[in-house]
Design an enzyme around this catalytic site. Sequence first.
Site, short mmCIF file in Angstrom:
data_model
loop_
_atom_site.label_atom_id
_atom_site.label_comp_id
_atom_site.label_asym_id
_atom_site.label_seq_id
_atom_site.Cartn_x
_atom_site.Cartn_y
_atom_site.Cartn_z
N SER A 1 0.83 -1.20 0.00
CA SER A 1 0.00 0.00 0.00
C SER A 1 0.87 1.26 0.00
CB SER A 1 -0.96 -0.05 1.20
OG SER A 1 -1.95 0.95 1.11
N ASP B 1 -10.26 -3.37 -5.08
CA ASP B 1 -9.45 -2.34 -4.46
C ASP B 1 -9.49 -1.10 -5.34
OD1 ASP B 1 -7.46 -0.80 -3.26
OD2 ASP B 1 -5.91 -2.34 -3.38
N HIS C 1 -7.94 -4.92 -0.71
CA HIS C 1 -6.85 -4.22 -0.05
C HIS C 1 -6.73 -4.74 1.38
CE1 HIS C 1 -4.14 -0.74 -0.42
NE2 HIS C 1 -4.29 -0.63 0.90
#
Length: 331
Positions: free
Chosen positions: A171, A273, A303
């Site tokens: 991320s 996501d 995610h």
Amino acid sequence: MSEGLDKELQQFVSVSDSFSTPGTSDLNDIRASYNLMCQHYNTPHPNNLRVLEGAVEGPEGDIPIRVYRPIESISTHTVEETAPNAAEKHPTLLYFHGGGWVLGDLDSHDAITADLASQAKIQVIAVDYRLAPEHVYPAALDDCWAVYQAITENPEIFGADSDCLIIGGDSAGASLAASVALIARDINLLGFNSPSLKGQLLIYPALTSENLPSRTTQAQAPLFSTPDLDNFIDYYLGHKATEEDKQDFKIFPAQADDFSKLPAAFISAAALDPLADDGPDYTDKLKAAGVQVKSITEPGLMHGWLRARNSSPRAAEAFARIVQALKDLST
């Protein structure tokens, strides 16, 4: 939004959501909830690791790090005591945790980084960089760069093989890793003889300022939404992103002008996501510049799925692909 997910992933989303604090904008509450969620999914360290605590001098104070070293290099001393005389050099993954540049620390991703080290049989060095909004951009990037510099300038202190250093994260951490890789490439192109990175590992990365289709099609995906992404970017920058910010590769790596001579990469995106298209977009840009890239968009995963690797067969298979990619990048 959990409809159509595997049963185990429906449960994962439900349990993860149970730690959220809807209706609050208090960052302390959000962080506390996030930390509780992370603790819920933490598992004991594998027996084949030695875990060492340390710190690197940063621009605004010490930057805590945690070293996960395969059992072959077990020592009874601290990093500082053993490192200058370390006889062995280990392929090393420098890992930056996710959390939107706002959440997370060494503990939030402890089980993930431990499992990466154990299963890929690679040393992992995790970095506790400064978080926004207390420390806005470029604080996090400066800390990540400081640790990268420390390792490359004195690899023996960390027991690291300077010819086999991989950079990665998930991320926001993947974004930081990609930016560090670009900066390191530029320094090498200027003629400085700093060691080149061997590879990049980018897991559901946040890379671009462009309004890619997944920002809309997955705007309300499980566990992470497009509004969440926008809020985290605002926190990170300390303001709404300006047009200048949106073109800064140190914030959005995919906005770089040149992707040539970057290290080989493995990019793992999640289909459910808002960032689902970031990985494929970056893959295309790297390949067009002649960079060796392997990538996948994991179907049916969202995610944050890394925390589901022990409960979901689909997530376990995706994690196994990441472990294999680490092995491939380090050989």
